[in-house]
Motif scaffolding. Structure first.
Motif, PDB file in Angstrom:
ATOM      1  N   ALA A  18      52.150  20.082  25.210  1.00 26.99           N
ATOM      2  CA  ALA A  18      51.789  19.027  26.160  1.00 26.99           C
ATOM      3  C   ALA A  18      53.039  18.485  26.850  1.00 26.99           C
ATOM      4  O   ALA A  18      53.033  18.239  28.062  1.00 26.99           O
ATOM      5  N   GLN A  21      54.160  20.846  29.474  1.00 26.01           N
ATOM      6  CA  GLN A  21      53.300  20.773  30.652  1.00 26.01           C
ATOM      7  C   GLN A  21      53.549  19.500  31.467  1.00 26.01           C
ATOM      8  O   GLN A  21      53.450  19.514  32.673  1.00 26.01           O
ATOM      9  N   LEU A  22      53.848  18.422  30.749  1.00 23.92           N
ATOM     10  CA  LEU A  22      53.934  17.134  31.447  1.00 23.92           C
ATOM     11  C   LEU A  22      55.347  16.759  31.892  1.00 23.92           C
ATOM     12  O   LEU A  22      55.514  15.988  32.832  1.00 23.92           O
ATOM     13  N   PHE A  23      56.369  17.289  31.211  1.00 27.90           N
ATOM     14  CA  PHE A  23      57.716  16.806  31.505  1.00 27.90           C
ATOM     15  C   PHE A  23      58.131  16.981  32.969  1.00 27.90           C
ATOM     16  O   PHE A  23      58.678  16.041  33.566  1.00 27.90           O
ATOM     17  N   PRO A  24      57.861  18.139  33.597  1.00 30.37           N
ATOM     18  CA  PRO A  24      58.196  18.260  35.012  1.00 30.37           C
ATOM     19  C   PRO A  24      57.531  17.177  35.861  1.00 30.37           C
ATOM     20  O   PRO A  24      58.138  16.647  36.792  1.00 30.37           O
ATOM     21  N   LEU A  25      56.280  16.838  35.502  1.00 28.33           N
ATOM     22  CA  LEU A  25      55.560  15.825  36.276  1.00 28.33           C
ATOM     23  C   LEU A  25      56.141  14.435  36.032  1.00 28.33           C
ATOM     24  O   LEU A  25      56.256  13.619  36.944  1.00 28.33           O
ATOM     25  N   TRP A  27      59.238  13.874  35.307  1.00 28.05           N
ATOM     26  CA  TRP A  27      60.501  13.856  36.064  1.00 28.05           C
ATOM     27  C   TRP A  27      60.237  13.582  37.544  1.00 28.05           C
ATOM     28  O   TRP A  27      60.958  12.839  38.196  1.00 28.05           O
TER      29      TRP A  27
ATOM     30  N   TYR B 108      46.679  20.192  29.469  1.00 26.25           N
ATOM     31  CA  TYR B 108      47.041  21.584  29.730  1.00 26.25           C
ATOM     32  C   TYR B 108      46.449  22.084  31.038  1.00 26.25           C
ATOM     33  O   TYR B 108      47.000  22.950  31.683  1.00 26.25           O
ATOM     34  N   TRP B 167      53.545  28.610  34.166  1.00 24.61           N
ATOM     35  CA  TRP B 167      53.399  27.178  33.858  1.00 24.61           C
ATOM     36  C   TRP B 167      52.203  26.592  34.618  1.00 24.61           C
ATOM     37  O   TRP B 167      51.410  25.834  34.075  1.00 24.61           O
TER      38      TRP B 167
END
Lengths: 275, 294
Positions: A18, A21-25, A27, B108, B167
């Motif tokens: 998770a 999946q979420l870290f780029p968002l 940032w 996800y 991704w």
């Protein structure tokens, strides 16, 4: 005991995924509130020292995201309206009415589900040019309607085939014509599959880049994806305003996702099975 | 009722608006592409018929065409052999009966609904050598020696783009597989448990075979998506550096709208269509042979 450790290690694994999946968002969102010195010099995951809104106003006004946003809204709404109307009418005719070319039409529509839109691009450019509508809103709206119709027709006819005919027949007894019974009786019953189609088409049109990039040459008619791309070229050094513009352009999708996530899951699985 | 439903005027009223738009703006262009592909044409001057010359050029002269084919193949292989197994594992994880599984499923899946342009622009910044978070993050973790200009280096550009598409889309396959898993009756697992099949054994002997139809759909979808790849490459690298990330759809776009080779661009488009149709047809043939009945 063993089960417990196994369960918690699975939780940890799921949380790691998770985060990936979420870290780029994450940032993206925090960058939208930072200034350049904070982005370049600061820690990657640190929250902004001060939640600046200046990036948002700069993106919205100076970088014309307001214009792109408006264009996307208009194009998406008009496309959506016509796809829903035409697709439900066609699906109704193809499943309920009796005529010769029924299966031929279904077969031709199937091509629209299978053939990649890239293959239509060059002739479409010439057709739109000859019609004199190149670089107007119509130049993307018309192809968007055409591209999204087949999947709409297929999803709606699948639903119509399972729907009993009794209600329409009753309406007919009461003196409703076919047209009237379609709008008064059938359309309201079609609401659930129409919602699925609507979500599918909304995402497809809101996110579309290839046709917009090919057919829209006027800056003031650019849709969000096209505007963002151009924006990133001009603002190659300042990431903050671009991040803000990207956050703005994803907000409607996020909102739709929060409100209709179940419906969205349904429409994605239905769409996938059809392809 | 029956009579009204076979009234030609009403049928036309229902069919014609949509059908007209579909035919003019989708069907006719497909046919025209095939016709254009046999011409030498810059889109302005009159076209000249040159038969299959565009195709000969494509297969024998144009080296970057083969580069594009190989790159599309890389997208295909990653889609089927990396993305799909990861998605399968994710689907297994989120279908376990545990607290918060819906949250994880939503998280996800969320990247899937974002536009490719958005995701690509975001990752351009992540990979950016100056402001990007990837290099900074690696420095922090003591991996400074591995940092680089990810999208600007021929050695890493394609891989970097492939990571982004993975991704972006793992959640898509996950969702379809998850929906399929929900359709498997609980009794099968209970019966298997009595025979001592739990955990991985149950997955191998129940989930996997009963999901074969859904897996087939996923494979075909991944292959078609891979062959159609355009936006991510267009936005992130525009085919560069040195054609190392170019794909067929991008090449078609560049030939037609930048170099004004409308005939040659159309031939590339026809190649794409045939490639998609033939590969998905072949896949369907191969994958339906071994049907399992219970």
């Amino acid at each position: 005991m063993l089960r417990k450790t196994k369960n918690s290690s699975i939780y940890i694994l799921m949380i790691i995924i998770a985060v990936l999946q979420l870290f780029p968002l994450y940032w993206l969102v925090i960058s939208a509130f930072k200034d350049n010195s904070e982005i370049i010099g600061g820690t990657v995951w640190a929250l902004p020292a001060e939640w600046r809104l200046s990036n948002f106003t700069e993106a919205w006004v100076s970088a014309k995201v307001n214009q792109y946003f408006g264009n996307s809204v208009i194009v998406t709404l008009v496309t959506l309206m016509f796809v829903l109307l035409f697709a439900s009418m066609m699906a109704y005719a193809l499943t309920r009415m009796k005529f010769k070319y029924n299966s031929l039409i279904l077969f031709i529509l199937l091509m629209g589900v299978m053939v990649p839109i890239h293959a239509t691009l060059i002739p479409l450019f010439m057709i739109l040019k000859n019609l004199g509508i190149l670089s107007s809103r119509l130049s993307i709206i018309l192809p968007y309607i055409a591209v999204n119709l087949p999947i709409g027709v297929y999803m709606l006819s699948a639903f119509l085939r399972t729907m009993p005919k009794e209600l329409e027949e009753a309406a007919c007894m009461d003196g409703c014509g076919v047209v009237k019974s379609f709008f008064k009786v059938v359309l309201p019953l079609l609401k659930p599959p129409l919602a699925s189609v609507a979500i599918f088409v909304f995402l497809a049109v809101w996110n579309e880049l290839l046709m917009a990039a090919t057919f829209i040459q006027k800056q003031e008619l650019r849709t969000l994806p096209l505007g963002l791309m151009n924006f990133s070229g001009q603002y190659s050094i300042s990431w903050g305003p671009l991040a803000a513009a990207m956050v703005i352009s994803t907000l409607p999708i996020l909102l739709a996702y929060v409100l209709f996530s179940d419906q969205m899951e349904k429409s994605f699985t239905a769409g996938a099975i059809l392809k | 009722m029956e009579k009204a439903l076979s009234n030609k005027k009403i049928i036309a009223l229902f069919l014609l608006p949509g059908l007209t738009v579909f035919l003019i703006f989708y069907f006719v262009p497909i046919v025209m592409t095939a016709y254009y592909s046999l011409q030498d044409w810059d889109g302005i001057n009159p076209m000249t018929f040159i038969g299959l010359d565009n195709y000969t050029k494509m297969f024998t002269v144009d080296k970057s065409f083969w580069q594009a084919v190989w790159n599309s193949l890389a997208f295909l292989l990653v889609g089927v052999f990396i993305q799909l197994p990861v998605s399968f594992a994710l689907a297994l994880l989120v279908s376990r009966k545990m607290k918060g599984r819906k949250w994880f499923r939503n998280i996800y899946f969320f990247p899937v609904v974002m536009s490719t342009t958005m995701v690509s622009l975001l990752w351009v910044k992540i990979y950016d050598p100056n402001i990007g978070m990837l290099n900074t993050l690696m420095d922090t973790l003591g991996l400074g020696a591995w940092t680089g200009a990810w999208l600007g280096d021929t050695k890493t550009a394609l891989l970097s783009v492939l990571i982004v598409t993975t991704w972006h889309y793992v959640g898509y396959n996950m969702l379809i597989l998850f929906a399929g898993m929900q359709g498997i009756p609980e009794q099968y697992y209970e019966a298997a448990k009595l025979d001592g099949a739990t955990g991985w054994k149950a997955v191998r002997h129940i989930t996997f075979p009963l999901l074969s139809d859904v897996l087939r759909i996923c494979i075909v979808l991944n292959v078609i998506y891979a062959l159609k790849t355009f936006e991510s490459v267009y936005v992130m690298t525009n085919g560069g550096p040195l054609n190392s990330t170019t794909v067929i759809a991008l090449k078609m776009f560049q030939e037609a709208f930048l170099k004004q080779n409308f005939g040659y661009g159309s031939a590339l488009a026809v190649f794409m269509v045939l490639e998609c149709l033939i590969i998905s047809w072949v896949l369907n043939k191969i994958l339906t042979q071994e049907k399992i009945e219970y």
